[in-house]
Scaffold this motif. Structure first.
Motif, mmCIF file in Angstrom:
data_model
loop_
_atom_site.group_PDB
_atom_site.id
_atom_site.type_symbol
_atom_site.label_atom_id
_atom_site.label_comp_id
_atom_site.label_asym_id
_atom_site.label_seq_id
_atom_site.Cartn_x
_atom_site.Cartn_y
_atom_site.Cartn_z
ATOM 1 N N MET A 1 0.843 -1.194 0.000
ATOM 2 C CA MET A 1 0.000 0.000 0.000
ATOM 3 C C MET A 1 0.890 1.260 0.000
ATOM 4 O O MET A 1 1.960 1.257 0.600
ATOM 5 N N ARG A 2 0.420 2.279 -0.686
ATOM 6 C CA ARG A 2 1.145 3.564 -0.696
ATOM 7 C C ARG A 2 0.344 4.553 0.174
ATOM 8 O O ARG A 2 -0.827 4.808 -0.115
ATOM 9 N N VAL A 3 0.989 5.078 1.201
ATOM 10 C CA VAL A 3 0.267 5.927 2.160
ATOM 11 C C VAL A 3 0.956 7.279 2.321
ATOM 12 O O VAL A 3 2.173 7.348 2.505
ATOM 13 N N VAL A 4 0.155 8.348 2.265
ATOM 14 C CA VAL A 4 0.662 9.693 2.558
ATOM 15 C C VAL A 4 0.154 10.096 3.944
ATOM 16 O O VAL A 4 -1.044 9.978 4.226
ATOM 17 N N ALA A 124 -0.576 17.885 1.121
ATOM 18 C CA ALA A 124 -0.711 16.439 1.350
ATOM 19 C C ALA A 124 -1.739 15.827 0.400
ATOM 20 O O ALA A 124 -1.522 14.733 -0.148
ATOM 21 N N ALA A 125 -2.836 16.530 0.182
ATOM 22 C CA ALA A 125 -3.877 16.010 -0.720
ATOM 23 C C ALA A 125 -3.335 15.927 -2.154
ATOM 24 O O ALA A 125 -3.558 14.933 -2.853
ATOM 25 N N LEU A 126 -2.608 16.956 -2.572
ATOM 26 C CA LEU A 126 -2.037 16.945 -3.930
ATOM 27 C C LEU A 126 -0.973 15.862 -4.066
ATOM 28 O O LEU A 126 -0.877 15.200 -5.095
ATOM 29 N N LEU A 127 -0.178 15.701 -3.010
ATOM 30 C CA LEU A 127 0.852 14.657 -3.046
ATOM 31 C C LEU A 127 0.186 13.283 -3.170
ATOM 32 O O LEU A 127 0.614 12.452 -3.978
ATOM 33 N N ALA A 128 -0.869 13.070 -2.387
ATOM 34 C CA ALA A 128 -1.586 11.789 -2.447
ATOM 35 C C ALA A 128 -2.166 11.575 -3.842
ATOM 36 O O ALA A 128 -2.125 10.469 -4.384
ATOM 37 N N GLU A 129 -2.674 12.654 -4.428
ATOM 38 C CA GLU A 129 -3.223 12.532 -5.782
ATOM 39 C C GLU A 129 -2.097 12.219 -6.777
ATOM 40 O O GLU A 129 -2.205 11.306 -7.591
ATOM 41 N N TYR A 130 -1.011 12.973 -6.677
ATOM 42 C CA TYR A 130 0.087 12.784 -7.629
ATOM 43 C C TYR A 130 0.669 11.375 -7.536
ATOM 44 O O TYR A 130 0.956 10.739 -8.554
ATOM 45 N N LEU A 131 0.832 10.896 -6.300
ATOM 46 C CA LEU A 131 1.429 9.565 -6.102
ATOM 47 C C LEU A 131 0.410 8.447 -6.304
ATOM 48 O O LEU A 131 0.755 7.275 -6.210
ATOM 49 N N GLN A 132 -0.846 8.846 -6.539
ATOM 50 C CA GLN A 132 -1.927 7.857 -6.644
ATOM 51 C C GLN A 132 -1.919 6.959 -5.404
ATOM 52 O O GLN A 132 -1.921 5.711 -5.509
ATOM 53 N N ALA A 133 -1.855 7.610 -4.244
ATOM 54 C CA ALA A 133 -1.766 6.871 -2.982
ATOM 55 C C ALA A 133 -3.048 6.081 -2.723
ATOM 56 O O ALA A 133 -4.135 6.485 -3.136
ATOM 57 N N ASP A 134 -2.892 4.971 -2.040
ATOM 58 C CA ASP A 134 -4.066 4.177 -1.664
ATOM 59 C C ASP A 134 -4.792 4.830 -0.495
ATOM 60 O O ASP A 134 -5.978 4.596 -0.280
ATOM 61 N N LEU A 135 -4.033 5.607 0.277
ATOM 62 C CA LEU A 135 -4.618 6.164 1.495
ATOM 63 C C LEU A 135 -3.896 7.449 1.890
ATOM 64 O O LEU A 135 -2.666 7.547 1.786
ATOM 65 N N LEU A 136 -4.685 8.423 2.358
ATOM 66 C CA LEU A 136 -4.134 9.646 2.964
ATOM 67 C C LEU A 136 -4.562 9.630 4.426
ATOM 68 O O LEU A 136 -5.749 9.453 4.725
ATOM 69 N N VAL A 137 -3.606 9.764 5.324
ATOM 70 C CA VAL A 137 -3.940 9.817 6.759
ATOM 71 C C VAL A 137 -3.637 11.227 7.255
ATOM 72 O O VAL A 137 -2.490 11.684 7.184
ATOM 73 N N GLU A 193 -11.518 15.404 -2.876
ATOM 74 C CA GLU A 193 -12.686 15.033 -3.689
ATOM 75 C C GLU A 193 -12.271 14.800 -5.149
ATOM 76 O O GLU A 193 -12.596 13.780 -5.742
ATOM 77 N N ARG A 194 -11.520 15.753 -5.685
ATOM 78 C CA ARG A 194 -11.079 15.664 -7.079
ATOM 79 C C ARG A 194 -10.243 14.406 -7.334
ATOM 80 O O ARG A 194 -10.426 13.711 -8.318
ATOM 81 N N GLY A 195 -9.333 14.117 -6.389
ATOM 82 C CA GLY A 195 -8.439 12.975 -6.571
ATOM 83 C C GLY A 195 -9.054 11.649 -6.146
ATOM 84 O O GLY A 195 -8.416 10.614 -6.234
ATOM 85 N N LYS A 196 -10.321 11.706 -5.647
ATOM 86 C CA LYS A 196 -11.013 10.489 -5.158
ATOM 87 C C LYS A 196 -10.107 9.732 -4.185
ATOM 88 O O LYS A 196 -9.847 8.531 -4.333
ATOM 89 N N ILE A 197 -9.591 10.470 -3.222
ATOM 90 C CA ILE A 197 -8.591 9.904 -2.304
ATOM 91 C C ILE A 197 -9.258 9.384 -1.037
ATOM 92 O O ILE A 197 -9.913 10.142 -0.312
ATOM 93 N N LYS A 198 -9.082 8.105 -0.798
ATOM 94 C CA LYS A 198 -9.566 7.534 0.473
ATOM 95 C C LYS A 198 -8.735 8.159 1.594
ATOM 96 O O LYS A 198 -7.496 8.139 1.543
ATOM 97 N N THR A 199 -9.411 8.727 2.583
ATOM 98 C CA THR A 199 -8.712 9.507 3.618
ATOM 99 C C THR A 199 -9.194 9.108 5.004
ATOM 100 O O THR A 199 -10.392 8.862 5.199
#
Ligand code: UTP
Length: 225
Positions: A1-4, A124-137, A193-199
């Motif tokens: 998993m990739r996590v920010v 952090a949200a942009l980084l998670a989007e850019y990295l296509q992270a599985d999860l942002l905490v 919201e834009r990056g559809k990031i599970k947070t």
């Protein structure tokens, strides 16, 4: 998993750097990075607020003050780099593409702020989007997302699970005042919201159990697209 991980400055440096907390966070990030890809963004906390307040005496220039804030977030990032030792990339990462590159060599990239006009939540949200992270905490000084400001309304209810749209709605309500009821700033909520990031948004208590948090065991709020 990739996590920010987005570590609020007020959690890391409430009055002065919380050394015990930084040690615990560094230990957990190191352990988590053995099985997962980890990237971190660090906020400015009280020191940033005080510098920005002091600078107001000298200049009305908001962008200038944002640059001061960015410097302080990067000083906090250096502190976490020191605590992580060998595991961290030794420079504060200032670009999302660099963060990706650092992860390829199995080091943890640590970022502070990037550009004026937003906070490290947005970074952090942009980084998670850019990295296509599985999860942002998001680790903040409120222990989750409430339906109204818990500091003003004793009947405020913590929400266990919300959609990214609901997060935007709540963040917009808190927008009128810095750090209002919104646990993340409105721009960050929009990027989530834009990056559809599970947070997952948690407080300091959950932050010392990040192993559980990334498995979904926490007392904060899960935000799903
Ligand atoms: P923070 O991200 O720490 O702001 O950045 P915050 O949310 O108000 O504080 P905490 O940490 O959650 O308590 C501190 C300041 O640095 C500038 C802004 O002025 C921000 O308020 N900053 C930070 C930027 O201009 N750009 C960035 O990318 C990050």
């Amino acid at each position: 998993m990739r996590v920010v991980f987005d570590i609020g400055g007020s959690v890391l440096v409430p009055d002065e750097p919380d050394i015990d907390f930084i040690k615990k966070i560094a230990y957990q990030l190191t352990k988590i990075s053995e099985d997962h890809e980890v990237a971190v963004v660090v906020g400015g906390g009280k020191v940033a607020r005080e510098y920005i307040k002091a600078a107001k005496t000298f200049t009305p220039n908001e962008t200038f003050k944002d640059y001061i804030g960015i410097h302080i977030t990067r000083a906090n990032a250096m502190l976490l780099i020191a605590a992580l030792g060998e595991k961290a990339y030794p420079f504060v990462v200032q670009d999302f593409r660099k963060a990706w590159e650092v992860m390829q060599v199995k080091k943890i990239p640590i970022m502070g702020g990037t550009h004026p006009g937003h906070t490290t939540d947005a970074v952090a949200a942009l980084l998670a989007e850019y990295l296509q992270a599985d999860l942002l905490v998001v680790i903040t000084n409120v222990d989750g997302v409430y339906d109204s400001d818990p500091r003003k309304n004793p009947n405020a209810r913590k929400l266990a699970k919300i959609t990214t749209q609901k997060l935007v709605e709540i963040a917009m309500q808190g927008e009128s005042k810095a750090g209002g009821s919104g646990v993340v700033d409105a721009l960050a909520a929009k990027f989530i919201e834009r990056g559809k990031i599970k947070t997952i948004i948690v407080g300091k208590e959950d932050a010392i159990r990040l192993f559980d948090v990334i498995k979904g065991i926490h007392n904060g709020t899960l935000v799903v697209p």
